[in-house]
Design an enzyme around this catalytic site. Sequence first.
Site, PDB file in Angstrom:
ATOM      1  N   GLU A 115      -3.380   4.218   1.407  1.00 35.64           N
ATOM      2  CA  GLU A 115      -4.385   4.192   2.309  1.00 35.64           C
ATOM      3  C   GLU A 115      -5.643   5.250   1.800  1.00 35.64           C
ATOM      4  OE1 GLU A 115      -1.828   4.838   5.742  1.00 35.64           O
ATOM      5  OE2 GLU A 115      -3.074   6.831   6.097  1.00 35.64           O
TER       6      GLU A 115
ATOM      7  N   ARG B 267       4.885   5.751   7.345  1.00 30.26           N
ATOM      8  CA  ARG B 267       4.014   6.287   6.186  1.00 30.26           C
ATOM      9  C   ARG B 267       3.638   4.935   5.255  1.00 30.26           C
ATOM     10  NH1 ARG B 267       2.367   9.952   8.054  1.00 30.26           N
ATOM     11  NH2 ARG B 267       2.215  12.115   7.374  1.00 30.26           N
TER      12      ARG B 267
ATOM     13  N   HIS C  37      -4.605   4.555  10.872  1.00 33.60           N
ATOM     14  CA  HIS C  37      -3.609   5.791  11.019  1.00 33.60           C
ATOM     15  C   HIS C  37      -3.977   6.517  12.166  1.00 33.60           C
ATOM     16  CE1 HIS C  37      -1.333   8.558   8.251  1.00 33.60           C
ATOM     17  NE2 HIS C  37      -0.878   8.786   9.442  1.00 33.60           N
TER      18      HIS C  37
END
Length: 322
Positions: free
Chosen positions: A268, A239, A286
């Site tokens: 993000e 993360r 991601h």
Amino acid sequence: MKPAILVVRAIFPEVLEKLSEHFDVESNQDDVVFTPAELAHKLKGKAGAMTTASARINEDLLQQLPDLKMVANMAVGYDNFDLAACRAHGVLASNTPDVLNETTADFGWALMMATARRITESEHWLRAGEWKKWRYDYFLGPDIHGSTLGIIGMGRIGQAIARRSIGFNMKVVYHNRSRLSPDNEAYANNATYLEKEDLLRQADHVVLVLPYSPASHHTIAAAELAIMKPTATLVNLARGGIVDDVALIGALRERRIAAAGLDVFENEPKFHPDFLELSNVVLTPHIASASEATRRAMANCAADNLIAGLSGKTPPNLLTTA
Ligand code: GLV
């Protein structure tokens, strides 16, 4: 009457069909990313929600939603859920563990290898028309095979990453909240437990796969980057927020570590623009769990949790009881 649910983001059509057999479904196939106010508005009167990491389920939201009974995250990570608030409001919460372990471990390896062996950097150079000759020292990078792999966060994904290193004849060191059992250490290529600082000093390639929480915020910041080898690489699959991105940009710019591979970022999808100026970082949006089969499995897993929870059964991946 079927209970009403919101599927917060776009999803595979067959998963919507499955949910429609049980629920009155409001979908979002245009994939609008709702603001907190829009999300609260959409969730009014809903008994359940299938969410992704972009939906913050917190006290502020839950106070406005007395009818909500369950939130099912389509992710293994659930730092977007305030579990204490869910508990206080009697809202069940679930995630999607296990179905993504192997796919995410594959991607960890892809990112580590691309980072160490400078695959995207050299491809950009080639595409830019720079390739005029072969040279002995073009795109030299550290080896993977025979090196020391350091894994921070030795859960199921971390162990799957470690197991893959057997074929590369690597030594594995790890750091985790708690030490693994001897059996699990053996399974994970005879991984050796180290304190975080010792791991950072010894590892040639560091991979982060720990969950985000206030306790893991900036697990890798300036002090940690300072003790890594100058030839080391760092991969973050976990993360944003686990790495201090500004400190990392400084370390990459000054070559205090060799390179980084990042699938996740602070804030993000608005990542720090200075990353784009650096050639020694591999950037992906991601996608660690994004194989066709695994994303379908995650969506079905989240749907099955919601179906169970809203029909009075225990969801298979329940995170909190009401
Ligand atoms: C992805 O980031 C997940 O938590 O599943």
